[in-house]
Design a protein around this motif. Sequence first.
Motif, PDB file in Angstrom:
ATOM      1  N   LEU A 271       0.751  -1.232   0.079  1.00 34.88           N
ATOM      2  CA  LEU A 271      -0.079   0.090  -0.088  1.00 34.88           C
ATOM      3  C   LEU A 271       0.873   1.271  -0.131  1.00 34.88           C
ATOM      4  N   VAL A 272       0.338   2.335  -0.846  1.00 35.00           N
ATOM      5  CA  VAL A 272       1.010   3.541  -0.860  1.00 35.00           C
ATOM      6  C   VAL A 272      -0.102   4.569  -0.330  1.00 35.00           C
ATOM      7  N   LEU A 273       0.380   5.792  -0.253  1.00 34.17           N
ATOM      8  CA  LEU A 273      -0.795   6.941   0.137  1.00 34.17           C
ATOM      9  C   LEU A 273      -0.757   7.710  -1.131  1.00 34.17           C
ATOM     10  N   LEU A 274      -1.553   7.965  -2.304  1.00 36.19           N
ATOM     11  CA  LEU A 274      -1.540   8.888  -3.068  1.00 36.19           C
ATOM     12  C   LEU A 274      -2.139  10.153  -2.504  1.00 36.19           C
ATOM     13  N   GLU A 275      -1.797  11.364  -2.542  1.00 37.50           N
ATOM     14  CA  GLU A 275      -2.139  12.479  -2.147  1.00 37.50           C
ATOM     15  C   GLU A 275      -2.743  13.508  -2.894  1.00 37.50           C
ATOM     16  N   ALA A 276      -2.237  13.577  -4.035  1.00 38.73           N
ATOM     17  CA  ALA A 276      -2.807  14.170  -5.158  1.00 38.73           C
ATOM     18  C   ALA A 276      -2.463  13.901  -6.620  1.00 38.73           C
ATOM     19  N   ILE A 277      -2.985  14.868  -7.454  1.00 36.55           N
ATOM     20  CA  ILE A 277      -2.843  14.654  -9.106  1.00 36.55           C
ATOM     21  C   ILE A 277      -2.584  16.014  -9.689  1.00 36.55           C
ATOM     22  N   ARG A 278      -1.653  15.986 -10.594  1.00 41.17           N
ATOM     23  CA  ARG A 278      -1.858  17.036 -11.367  1.00 41.17           C
ATOM     24  C   ARG A 278      -1.773  16.807 -12.682  1.00 41.17           C
ATOM     25  N   VAL A 279      -2.468  17.628 -13.570  1.00 47.93           N
ATOM     26  CA  VAL A 279      -2.810  17.825 -14.856  1.00 47.93           C
ATOM     27  C   VAL A 279      -2.324  18.723 -15.654  1.00 47.93           C
ATOM     28  N   GLY A 280      -1.193  18.585 -16.608  1.00 52.25           N
ATOM     29  CA  GLY A 280      -0.909  19.834 -17.262  1.00 52.25           C
ATOM     30  C   GLY A 280      -0.049  21.043 -16.205  1.00 52.25           C
ATOM     31  N   GLY A 281       0.374  20.388 -15.132  1.00 53.86           N
ATOM     32  CA  GLY A 281       1.042  21.158 -14.295  1.00 53.86           C
ATOM     33  C   GLY A 281       0.418  21.598 -13.095  1.00 53.86           C
ATOM     34  N   LYS A 282      -0.923  21.523 -13.115  1.00 57.92           N
ATOM     35  CA  LYS A 282      -1.967  22.167 -12.183  1.00 57.92           C
ATOM     36  C   LYS A 282      -2.607  21.071 -11.290  1.00 57.92           C
ATOM     37  N   GLN A 283      -2.571  21.403 -10.086  1.00 55.78           N
ATOM     38  CA  GLN A 283      -2.789  20.355  -9.187  1.00 55.78           C
ATOM     39  C   GLN A 283      -4.735  20.282  -9.195  1.00 55.78           C
ATOM     40  N   LEU A 284      -5.103  19.325  -9.123  1.00 59.54           N
ATOM     41  CA  LEU A 284      -6.676  19.085  -9.092  1.00 59.54           C
ATOM     42  C   LEU A 284      -6.949  19.782  -7.699  1.00 59.54           C
ATOM     43  N   ASN A 285      -8.253  19.951  -7.824  1.00 59.88           N
ATOM     44  CA  ASN A 285      -8.900  20.516  -6.574  1.00 59.88           C
ATOM     45  C   ASN A 285      -9.546  19.351  -5.869  1.00 59.88           C
ATOM     46  N   VAL A 286      -8.762  18.359  -5.398  1.00 61.85           N
ATOM     47  CA  VAL A 286      -9.495  17.090  -4.577  1.00 61.85           C
ATOM     48  C   VAL A 286      -8.733  17.156  -3.420  1.00 61.85           C
ATOM     49  N   PRO A 287      -9.508  17.345  -2.300  1.00 66.07           N
ATOM     50  CA  PRO A 287      -8.909  17.272  -0.783  1.00 66.07           C
ATOM     51  C   PRO A 287      -8.235  16.071  -0.804  1.00 66.07           C
ATOM     52  N   PRO A 288      -7.041  15.935  -0.050  1.00 64.42           N
ATOM     53  CA  PRO A 288      -6.253  14.793   0.231  1.00 64.42           C
ATOM     54  C   PRO A 288      -7.242  13.608   1.088  1.00 64.42           C
ATOM     55  N   SER A 289      -8.179  13.940   1.859  1.00 65.09           N
ATOM     56  CA  SER A 289      -9.186  12.901   2.382  1.00 65.09           C
ATOM     57  C   SER A 289      -9.742  12.053   1.495  1.00 65.09           C
TER      58      SER A 289
ATOM     59  N   GLY B 223      -5.997   9.239 -38.493  1.00 67.50           N
ATOM     60  CA  GLY B 223      -5.011   9.837 -39.420  1.00 67.50           C
ATOM     61  C   GLY B 223      -3.945  10.665 -38.896  1.00 67.50           C
ATOM     62  N   LEU B 224      -3.570  10.498 -37.425  1.00 66.63           N
ATOM     63  CA  LEU B 224      -2.396  11.300 -36.784  1.00 66.63           C
ATOM     64  C   LEU B 224      -1.303  10.192 -36.594  1.00 66.63           C
ATOM     65  N   SER B 225      -0.109  10.430 -36.324  1.00 64.33           N
ATOM     66  CA  SER B 225       0.873   9.631 -36.342  1.00 64.33           C
ATOM     67  C   SER B 225       1.355  10.004 -34.577  1.00 64.33           C
ATOM     68  N   SER B 226       0.985  11.108 -34.194  1.00 65.68           N
ATOM     69  CA  SER B 226       1.388  11.559 -33.011  1.00 65.68           C
ATOM     70  C   SER B 226       0.515  12.533 -32.659  1.00 65.68           C
ATOM     71  N   VAL B 227       0.087  12.773 -31.314  1.00 60.41           N
ATOM     72  CA  VAL B 227      -0.638  13.811 -30.520  1.00 60.41           C
ATOM     73  C   VAL B 227       0.104  14.359 -29.238  1.00 60.41           C
ATOM     74  N   THR B 228      -0.630  15.266 -28.899  1.00 61.25           N
ATOM     75  CA  THR B 228       0.272  16.216 -27.550  1.00 61.25           C
ATOM     76  C   THR B 228      -0.788  16.060 -26.670  1.00 61.25           C
ATOM     77  N   ILE B 229      -0.766  15.212 -25.374  1.00 61.61           N
ATOM     78  CA  ILE B 229      -1.648  15.214 -24.438  1.00 61.61           C
ATOM     79  C   ILE B 229      -0.859  16.114 -23.083  1.00 61.61           C
ATOM     80  N   PRO B 230      -1.874  16.251 -22.139  1.00 64.43           N
ATOM     81  CA  PRO B 230      -1.382  17.033 -20.761  1.00 64.43           C
ATOM     82  C   PRO B 230      -0.594  16.079 -20.002  1.00 64.43           C
ATOM     83  N   ALA B 231       0.295  16.314 -19.519  1.00 64.99           N
ATOM     84  CA  ALA B 231       1.116  15.580 -18.581  1.00 64.99           C
ATOM     85  C   ALA B 231       0.310  15.481 -17.221  1.00 64.99           C
ATOM     86  N   VAL B 232       0.631  14.295 -16.824  1.00 61.08           N
ATOM     87  CA  VAL B 232      -0.217  13.519 -15.695  1.00 61.08           C
ATOM     88  C   VAL B 232       0.826  13.257 -14.596  1.00 61.08           C
ATOM     89  N   SER B 233       0.834  13.911 -13.466  1.00 63.34           N
ATOM     90  CA  SER B 233       1.817  13.474 -12.276  1.00 63.34           C
ATOM     91  C   SER B 233       0.990  12.985 -11.180  1.00 63.34           C
TER      92      SER B 233
END
Length: 450
Positions: A307-325, A378-388
């Motif tokens: 088990l590990v404790l995930l505390e937050a998630i970032r999308v495109g460099g911005k942290q989601l507004n989800v309380p750690p609880s 029809g696309l060979s590559s796409v850009t996606i937001p980074a997720v941390s």
Amino acid sequence: MASVSKLLLLLLCSYCHSLVTHAEDDPNYKVFSIGSVVPEANCSETKAIPSPGGATVPLHHRYGPCSPMPSKEIPTLEEVLRSDQLRASYIQRKFTASQQTDATVPTTLGTSLDTLEYVITVGIGSPAVTQNVFIDTGSDVSWVQCKPCSQCHSQVDPLFDPSKSSTYSPFSCGSAACVQLGREGNGNGCLSSRCQYIVKYLDGTSTTGTYSSDTLTLGSIVVKSFQFGCSHATSGMTEKTAGMMGLGGGAQSLVSQTAGALGKAFSYCLPPTSASSGFLTLGASSGRSGFVTTRIFRNSKVPTFYLVLLEAIRVGGKQLNVPPSFFSAGSVMDSGTILTYLPPTAYSALSSAFKAGMKQYPKAQPQGILDTCFDFSGLSSVTIPAVSLVFGGGAVVNLDANGIMLGNCLAFAANDDDSSLGIIGNVQQRTFEVLYDVGRNAVGFRARAC
């Protein structure tokens, strides 16, 4: 009119190029190759870079061209995801039951083998016989099919013949190993004074036979008196592997058995695609550089899982507004679950933020449980937001592009409710060396290891 079309095409190409360039320069975006979605025919054997120490063996995706056991029958994504949901639900139920004093913790593993995607090659016996086996951090009892076998599934390797190994020894019914096996729920009585084991899976498949010991060869290291199930009958299995190598935290696992000789730590790197290779290292040395680490939590009633404790998630460099609880129930690190499962509130926020960063791509129909999907035709590559993923202690894990997408969909799913245990699946672990330093109660992540 033709000149207008050419101009439009030029502008579109310039726009796509600028997006890719932007993604390469901006850490808040990543380039996702559409080629990684389509199964490749040739093994690329990208160079994996394991950390020094321990015994290292190559690791391959079961259906990829690098696999030692190629299969013509590849399940559909929908079929695999159904099995994935079964496994995730079982893990969550097991932890829920462990918290209830009057509840019985189920002993069935809870999944078919369909979600197990990675295989290694080991040697069993003296002389060593090559066996290709799955790895699973959600299993403790290791097993291979053995002669005589009354009901075996076909495999690419010869059946292990214990009568030809000079170091093979079955456990007696009164042995400490047999008593421990029964205590953990995998005992199956006695047969001719020999200890019998059984492992059952939720879909009705099972393996049973004699609990035994023999020499295990793992890379350059030889493990003497390795305890495993010598399977004389399997039910409902159609795999080509010889068996399973359990990497869980229970007493029967490979990790626990080798702790005295190699140290209680191991690591693996899951490759970015099925056409490339990773590695498994047993006895990985502790305290190495290049890792971000977070604490491991253990449940004495469910010792298998980490088990590990995930505390937050970032999308495109911005942290989601989800309380750690919302993450307080913890998350299981699991090599055998494919997706990462989140509390519904966290998943909804993640999906919304990800869609906002993908407005340039049309939406696509959901695929099974995956509902954040896009049309990349029809696309060979796409850009996606980074997720941390941000873990306890401040460990930030910046996911690889292949650890964000599964096909054309976001590789995350929602749990049934916000209080459920989370699961960090194997897609999100791709390209990292994931170190389970059980002796120091830590999990580490080292980027770009394979």
